[in-house]
Every structure is written in structure tokens, then in C-alpha cells.
Design a protein around this motif. Sequence first.
Motif, PDB file in Angstrom:
ATOM      1  N   PRO A   1       0.870  -1.241  -0.054  1.00 36.48           N
ATOM      2  CA  PRO A   1       0.176   0.169  -0.140  1.00 36.48           C
ATOM      3  C   PRO A   1       1.005   1.541  -0.095  1.00 36.48           C
ATOM      4  O   PRO A   1       1.166   1.363   0.601  1.00 36.48           O
ATOM      5  N   SER A   2       0.754   1.945  -1.094  1.00 37.64           N
ATOM      6  CA  SER A   2       1.404   3.279  -0.890  1.00 37.64           C
ATOM      7  C   SER A   2       0.512   4.497  -2.070  1.00 37.64           C
ATOM      8  O   SER A   2      -0.295   4.199  -2.906  1.00 37.64           O
ATOM      9  N   LYS A   3       0.150   5.652  -1.076  1.00 37.53           N
ATOM     10  CA  LYS A   3      -0.723   6.508  -1.533  1.00 37.53           C
ATOM     11  C   LYS A   3      -0.427   7.666  -2.371  1.00 37.53           C
ATOM     12  O   LYS A   3      -0.290   8.002  -3.223  1.00 37.53           O
ATOM     13  N   GLU A   4       1.025   7.848  -2.476  1.00 38.71           N
ATOM     14  CA  GLU A   4       1.966   8.986  -2.714  1.00 38.71           C
ATOM     15  C   GLU A   4       3.290   8.946  -3.397  1.00 38.71           C
ATOM     16  O   GLU A   4       3.939   8.238  -2.204  1.00 38.71           O
ATOM     17  N   ILE A   5       4.069   9.490  -3.930  1.00 37.32           N
ATOM     18  CA  ILE A   5       5.518   9.875  -4.173  1.00 37.32           C
ATOM     19  C   ILE A   5       5.612  10.711  -5.071  1.00 37.32           C
ATOM     20  O   ILE A   5       5.247  11.900  -5.736  1.00 37.32           O
ATOM     21  N   TYR A   6       6.698  10.783  -4.470  1.00 36.00           N
ATOM     22  CA  TYR A   6       6.847  12.182  -4.729  1.00 36.00           C
ATOM     23  C   TYR A   6       9.013  12.703  -4.925  1.00 36.00           C
ATOM     24  O   TYR A   6       9.897  12.271  -3.820  1.00 36.00           O
ATOM     25  N   GLN A   7       9.765  13.526  -5.272  1.00 33.59           N
ATOM     26  CA  GLN A   7      10.963  13.778  -5.711  1.00 33.59           C
ATOM     27  C   GLN A   7      11.369  14.259  -6.433  1.00 33.59           C
ATOM     28  O   GLN A   7      10.662  14.871  -7.175  1.00 33.59           O
ATOM     29  N   VAL A   8      12.434  15.224  -7.092  1.00 28.86           N
ATOM     30  CA  VAL A   8      12.730  16.144  -7.607  1.00 28.86           C
ATOM     31  C   VAL A   8      13.651  15.043  -9.313  1.00 28.86           C
ATOM     32  O   VAL A   8      14.870  14.729  -8.426  1.00 28.86           O
ATOM     33  N   LEU A   9      13.782  15.111 -10.420  1.00 28.42           N
ATOM     34  CA  LEU A   9      14.085  14.930 -11.191  1.00 28.42           C
ATOM     35  C   LEU A   9      15.240  15.687 -12.267  1.00 28.42           C
ATOM     36  O   LEU A   9      14.519  16.909 -11.822  1.00 28.42           O
ATOM     37  N   ASN A  10      15.546  15.106 -12.643  1.00 28.28           N
ATOM     38  CA  ASN A  10      16.667  15.893 -13.382  1.00 28.28           C
ATOM     39  C   ASN A  10      16.218  15.902 -15.308  1.00 28.28           C
ATOM     40  O   ASN A  10      15.937  14.784 -15.960  1.00 28.28           O
ATOM     41  N   GLU A  11      15.613  16.378 -15.376  1.00 31.56           N
ATOM     42  CA  GLU A  11      15.237  16.076 -17.069  1.00 31.56           C
ATOM     43  C   GLU A  11      15.798  17.041 -17.758  1.00 31.56           C
ATOM     44  O   GLU A  11      16.298  17.843 -17.734  1.00 31.56           O
ATOM     45  N   SER A  12      15.124  17.191 -19.032  1.00 30.11           N
ATOM     46  CA  SER A  12      15.799  18.023 -20.287  1.00 30.11           C
ATOM     47  C   SER A  12      15.223  19.563 -19.725  1.00 30.11           C
ATOM     48  O   SER A  12      16.482  19.748 -20.720  1.00 30.11           O
ATOM     49  N   SER A  13      14.498  19.470 -19.206  1.00 27.53           N
ATOM     50  CA  SER A  13      14.009  21.301 -19.438  1.00 27.53           C
ATOM     51  C   SER A  13      14.493  21.780 -17.228  1.00 27.53           C
ATOM     52  O   SER A  13      14.647  22.901 -17.704  1.00 27.53           O
ATOM     53  N   GLY A  14      15.482  20.993 -16.933  1.00 30.02           N
ATOM     54  CA  GLY A  14      15.579  21.104 -16.246  1.00 30.02           C
ATOM     55  C   GLY A  14      15.566  20.333 -14.742  1.00 30.02           C
ATOM     56  O   GLY A  14      14.452  19.157 -14.856  1.00 30.02           O
ATOM     57  N   LYS A  15      15.364  20.565 -13.242  1.00 34.66           N
ATOM     58  CA  LYS A  15      14.989  19.873 -12.641  1.00 34.66           C
ATOM     59  C   LYS A  15      13.472  20.141 -11.774  1.00 34.66           C
ATOM     60  O   LYS A  15      12.761  21.216 -12.632  1.00 34.66           O
ATOM     61  N   VAL A  16      12.590  19.316 -12.016  1.00 35.87           N
ATOM     62  CA  VAL A  16      11.190  19.613 -12.205  1.00 35.87           C
ATOM     63  C   VAL A  16      11.137  18.068 -10.441  1.00 35.87           C
ATOM     64  O   VAL A  16      11.242  17.435 -10.817  1.00 35.87           O
ATOM     65  N   PHE A  17       9.795  19.073  -9.955  1.00 33.15           N
ATOM     66  CA  PHE A  17       9.326  17.994  -8.760  1.00 33.15           C
ATOM     67  C   PHE A  17       8.146  17.744  -8.964  1.00 33.15           C
ATOM     68  O   PHE A  17       7.121  18.014  -9.411  1.00 33.15           O
ATOM     69  N   ARG A  18       8.269  16.171  -9.274  1.00 31.26           N
ATOM     70  CA  ARG A  18       7.207  15.310  -9.722  1.00 31.26           C
ATOM     71  C   ARG A  18       6.412  15.217  -8.380  1.00 31.26           C
ATOM     72  O   ARG A  18       6.999  14.165  -7.548  1.00 31.26           O
ATOM     73  N   TYR A  19       5.072  15.297  -8.141  1.00 33.18           N
ATOM     74  CA  TYR A  19       4.265  14.278  -7.485  1.00 33.18           C
ATOM     75  C   TYR A  19       3.302  13.313  -7.945  1.00 33.18           C
ATOM     76  O   TYR A  19       2.673  14.066  -8.774  1.00 33.18           O
ATOM     77  N   MET A  20       2.676  12.076  -6.962  1.00 31.09           N
ATOM     78  CA  MET A  20       1.585  11.341  -7.521  1.00 31.09           C
ATOM     79  C   MET A  20       1.272  10.617  -6.294  1.00 31.09           C
ATOM     80  O   MET A  20       1.774  10.463  -5.264  1.00 31.09           O
ATOM     81  N   GLN A  21      -0.630  11.161  -6.639  1.00 36.30           N
ATOM     82  CA  GLN A  21      -1.539  10.060  -5.739  1.00 36.30           C
ATOM     83  C   GLN A  21      -2.249   9.655  -6.499  1.00 36.30           C
ATOM     84  O   GLN A  21      -2.913   9.701  -7.311  1.00 36.30           O
ATOM     85  N   SER A  22      -1.634   7.871  -5.394  1.00 33.60           N
ATOM     86  CA  SER A  22      -2.994   6.882  -6.292  1.00 33.60           C
ATOM     87  C   SER A  22      -4.729   7.212  -6.239  1.00 33.60           C
ATOM     88  O   SER A  22      -4.645   7.911  -5.184  1.00 33.60           O
ATOM     89  N   MET A  23      -5.617   6.282  -7.162  1.00 33.96           N
ATOM     90  CA  MET A  23      -6.680   6.881  -7.032  1.00 33.96           C
ATOM     91  C   MET A  23      -6.946   5.446  -7.538  1.00 33.96           C
ATOM     92  O   MET A  23      -5.905   4.393  -7.977  1.00 33.96           O
ATOM     93  N   ILE A  24      -7.845   5.179  -6.067  1.00 39.79           N
ATOM     94  CA  ILE A  24      -8.252   3.872  -5.664  1.00 39.79           C
ATOM     95  C   ILE A  24      -9.408   3.792  -6.226  1.00 39.79           C
ATOM     96  O   ILE A  24     -10.579   4.334  -6.041  1.00 39.79           O
TER      97      ILE A  24
END
Length: 235
Positions: free
Chosen positions: A126-149
Amino acid sequence: MDFFSNLKLNAKLNLILFTLLIGLFVITVYLTYRDQQDLVQNLALEHSRGVARQVISTTDYMSAVVRDEAETNYALVPQVVATQIAKRISEGNRYAVRQISLNYRNPENMPDDFEVEQLKSFMGPPSKEIYQVLNESSGKVFRYMQSMIAEQSCLECHGSYESAPTFIQERYPPEHSSYNYKVGQVMGAVSVSWPMVGLYKEIGANLRHELIYRIGILAFVFIVMGMLTRRFIIE
């Protein structure tokens, strides 16, 4: 060392105090920057959580109240509503919101590589969310995801093919992967992306104010220390 030994006591004191002031200034800059970075990322995290809850709550509500209306107006399908709300929220904002799924029906809900990996991780413990800072082609991006049950109301369109409304059967054949969900399974997620460029601008503004304040305090402390040392020790 000879240079320092030949200095007068007052000059030695000033040099030592200046060196300590520079050292504390460097430490202050580092600690202030780290604090501001954590603060801004926490604000982005809390805002992303709020946006994700808004989209999910809307989907749950529409799933609970919409009955036959969606047969004549496809825009009232809960997942379609959630997708459009995510698009509306993204308009004019520095962040982007999407509803995504591994078994998407709308091509706009197709996950990218990062989202695919996280959606698969949601299938495990069981995991409801995930978040981290990624290095993408456009620069650093804060990514967040919350699951839909999946809830019981979701299974009207995402349960078996045979139990799905006619307008759903006409659009998606029996072999489509968006069928056969069970209550409690992860159907997808709300994904939020924040370019860190805008967040770093806020860090820079806050950092300047914090540094001015802290440097002022340090300078005052060292001036007082220097005056007291010269008066009660040197003189």
C-alpha cells in the motif's frame, strides 16, 4: 605565521574576528539556502497534495452521483470530468496536473516513463503518494503522484465488460485493459509537475531577506564583542 606574529594585538584581534565572521557567514549562507529549499519544496508538496485530493474527490463524487446522464453526455463520465478539471487547473499555473493510468482510455492520460514506474510501484505494498525532484531535459522538476483507488461506483464502467453501460461497450471492446478492476485496486494516479526554476526564484528572494537579517545580527554581535574585548582585555 611570521606575518601574524608581527601584528599588534589589536590587529590580531581584528583579523581573528574577521576570519570568524567570514566563516560564520559561509555557514549561514549554506544553512539558510538549505532551509529555504526545504521550505519551498514542502510548500510544493502540500499544494500538490491539495490539488490531487481535489481531482480525486471530484472523481469520487461524480462516480457516486452520476447515473444515466453520461449515456447522453459523455462529458459527465467521472474520469472524463477529472481529466478536464486537471487541464483547467493547469491553465495559467506554473505547474501541470494530469490524471494518468496504465490502462488509460483517453490518450491524454498516457503516463510517461517516470509515471509508469511509479504506477507499477503503487501495485505493490500500500502506497498513496510519491514525490521527488528529477533532472529532466528542461531542468529540475518536482514530481508528485497520488494514487486513485477503485471504489464500488467506479466498477460500473470499469468492472466487467458485460456490466458496463452500452455507450462504454461501444467505445471499448471486451479485451480493453480498462475493464475488470476490483474494489481497492489502484486505477491510476493524479500527477503534478513543478519546474524548479520558478521555485528557485522564490528561494532567491527569501534567501536575500534571510541573509540580510542574519548578517546584520552577526555583524552586531562581532562589533559588540570587539568593543568589549578591547575595553576589558586589551586596554
